[in-house]
Design an enzyme around this catalytic site. Structure first.
Site, mmCIF file in Angstrom:
data_model
loop_
_atom_site.group_PDB
_atom_site.id
_atom_site.type_symbol
_atom_site.label_atom_id
_atom_site.label_comp_id
_atom_site.label_asym_id
_atom_site.label_seq_id
_atom_site.Cartn_x
_atom_site.Cartn_y
_atom_site.Cartn_z
ATOM 1 N N ASP A 8 0.845 -1.367 0.435
ATOM 2 C CA ASP A 8 0.388 -0.079 0.246
ATOM 3 C C ASP A 8 1.134 0.976 -0.208
ATOM 4 O OD1 ASP A 8 -2.813 1.753 0.212
ATOM 5 O OD2 ASP A 8 -1.389 1.510 2.465
ATOM 6 N N ASP A 10 0.106 5.293 0.217
ATOM 7 C CA ASP A 10 -0.329 6.447 2.145
ATOM 8 C C ASP A 10 0.015 5.288 3.660
ATOM 9 O OD1 ASP A 10 -0.596 8.262 0.441
ATOM 10 O OD2 ASP A 10 -1.893 8.253 -0.418
#
Length: 179
Positions: A8, A10
């Site tokens: 991922d 953020d």
């Protein structure tokens, strides 16, 4: 077949300020991210970023602004000898019901199209939101959740393979147990 660590963006690579991150001046790396990525890369994992970018669908920023941020991110990593093979993203807002928004598996298909066949059973998904964990489970990868404001252990309906405090902690576990 290649083993991949799906990352991922953020909250995993950079600090998630709770507002959209779409310009280089908004970007702040998490502690020990470079060391974590080096451990994973040196252990033979292909690194791929998979990121929901709802802000594009809501017209908070453009795909070009996001692309500029990704060029900045990749340049900084390249300067440290780190290679992200693919940055896959979903530009849609939640209501569009697309195949590419995590936890759906469309971004895994994007990654596989770029790098070739993936050994999902030997791969990992690392993220800070339940959708990241569910994405990893949906593609048949091992899963890691980084503790964050977005979930608590008592609200999880299923357990990831790992729960950690940082990407670095995840990388240490993955490379020590699965080198």
């Amino acid at each position: 077949m290649q083993k991949v660590v799906f990352l991922d963006r953020d909250g995993t690579l950079n600090i998630d300020p709770g507002t959209p991150v779409f310009l280089p001046e908004h970007w702040e790396w998490h502690d020990k991210v470079f060391e974590a990525l080096r451990l994973l890369q040196d252990a033979g994992y292909v690194l791929a970023v998979v990121t929901n970018q709802t802000g594009i669908g809501h017209k908070l920023y453009t795909e070009e602004q996001m692309a500029e941020l990704h060029r900045f991110m990749l340049k900084e990593l390249e300067e440290k000898g780190l290679d992200i093979a693919v940055v896959a993203y979903c530009p849609h807002h939640r209501e569009e019901n697309c195949d590419c928004r995590k936890p759906n598996i469309g971004m895994a298909k994007q990654v596989e199209k770029k790098i070739g066949t993936i050994d999902y059973a030997s791969s990992w998904m690392i993220g800070d939101k339940v959708a990241d964990f569910e994405f990893g489970r949906n593609i048949g990868a091992k899963t890691t959740l980084i503790r964050s404001q977005y979930w608590t252990e008592d609200t999880l309906t299923a357990q990831p393979d790992l729960i950690v405090d940082s990407l670095f902690e995840a990388a240490q576990h993955i490379t020590n147990d699965h080198a």
